[in-house]
Write a protein that holds these residues in place. Structure first.
Motif, PDB file in Angstrom:
ATOM      1  N   HIS A 157      43.690  29.801  32.435  1.00 40.29           N
ATOM      2  CA  HIS A 157      43.218  29.130  31.215  1.00 40.29           C
ATOM      3  C   HIS A 157      42.439  30.100  30.319  1.00 40.29           C
ATOM      4  CE1 HIS A 157      44.764  25.339  32.404  1.00 40.29           C
ATOM      5  NE2 HIS A 157      43.899  25.128  33.378  1.00 40.29           N
ATOM      6  N   TRP A 167      36.004  35.797  33.432  1.00 43.95           N
ATOM      7  CA  TRP A 167      36.998  35.494  34.456  1.00 43.95           C
ATOM      8  C   TRP A 167      37.782  36.746  34.850  1.00 43.95           C
ATOM      9  CZ3 TRP A 167      35.171  31.669  31.394  1.00 43.95           C
ATOM     10  CH2 TRP A 167      34.802  30.504  32.046  1.00 43.95           C
ATOM     11  N   ASP A 173      36.989  29.153  44.817  1.00 43.83           N
ATOM     12  CA  ASP A 173      36.856  28.147  43.761  1.00 43.83           C
ATOM     13  C   ASP A 173      35.475  28.192  43.120  1.00 43.83           C
ATOM     14  OD1 ASP A 173      39.392  27.145  43.832  1.00 43.83           O
ATOM     15  OD2 ASP A 173      38.941  25.603  45.318  1.00 43.83           O
ATOM     16  N   THR A 177      38.224  35.160  42.053  1.00 46.03           N
ATOM     17  CA  THR A 177      39.176  34.104  41.695  1.00 46.03           C
ATOM     18  C   THR A 177      39.980  33.619  42.903  1.00 46.03           C
ATOM     19  OG1 THR A 177      40.748  35.806  40.985  1.00 46.03           O
ATOM     20  CG2 THR A 177      39.429  34.740  39.282  1.00 46.03           C
ATOM     21  N   ALA A 214      41.497  28.687  36.484  1.00 44.81           N
ATOM     22  CA  ALA A 214      40.523  28.998  35.428  1.00 44.81           C
ATOM     23  C   ALA A 214      40.827  30.355  34.802  1.00 44.81           C
ATOM     24  CB  ALA A 214      39.109  28.981  35.989  1.00 44.81           C
ATOM     25  N   GLY A 221      36.303  28.207  39.332  1.00 46.97           N
ATOM     26  CA  GLY A 221      37.568  27.582  38.948  1.00 46.97           C
ATOM     27  C   GLY A 221      38.798  28.221  39.565  1.00 46.97           C
TER      28      GLY A 221
END
Length: 194
Positions: free
Chosen positions: A154, A132, A144, A141, A151, A147
């Protein structure tokens, strides 16, 4: 090698965060990135962020591989030493001192193997979220695709959570080292007095 890559990655991130002017991209880069092979947000990636993405991808591969190797080795050692502990005949030897030495050795090896298993599990929680970070450096990012920004948040949160056991282990090791140093200093003082 990992330390050098970490240094370069952190240095480049500092340059980006502090808005320090960096040399312009090589001539081939803009024609390569705008060639139409890359989707919309990726084709806007600055050269320095592509370099950061490469170092983050290295971290993903390196940490995940090290997690696999550590977990595999530690699990096999743990199983092996637990079998030794189960097979050893505690107290049946003619020498109780030898039994105590063997028992101590096996229990230390089991503890070391358990620590290795914990380290491997934590590394598995730290390595894969680097994907990520790579996606964030490539502007992915903003979409989508994997995520989006939630995401990424997270992934960073999970990395921080898996770092907590490492902090505990560092504190435990540091305390043990200070205790050992104190004992050695006390012993050296006693020797010098005699």
């Amino acid at each position: 090698m990992d330390a050098y890559v970490q240094f370069v990655r952190n240095f480049l991130c500092c340059l980006v965060d502090l808005n320090i002017p960096v040399p312009s991209a090589p001539l081939w880069y803009s024609s390569f990135i705008k060639s139409g092979y890359f989707p919309s947000p990726v084709d806007e990636t600055p050269y320095i962020k592509l370099c950061i993405a490469c170092t983050q991808f290295y971290a993903f591969v390196s940490v995940t591989f090290s997690a696999y190797v550590t977990l595999k080795r530690s699990l096999s050692d743990l199983i092996k030493y637990q079998k030794y502990a189960a097979a050893s005949s505690f107290g049946s030897s003619t020498s109780p001192d030898a039994d105590r030495v063997v028992d101590t050795f096996i229990s230390e090896k089991i503890g070391s193997s358990r620590r290795g298993v914990l380290t491997g599990v934590c590394l598995f929680g730290i390595g894969p979220p680097f994907i990520w970070l790579v996606a964030n450096s490539l502007q992915i990012t903003r979409t989508d695709w994997i995520g989006g920004l939630p995401a990424l948040i997270h992934a960073l949160t999970s990395m921080e959570i898996f770092l907590i056991p490492f902090l505990y282990l560092m504190l435990k090791d540091g305390t043990a080292m200070f205790s050992r140093a104190r004992k050695m200093r006390r012993g050296a003082t006693q020797i010098s007095k005699s």
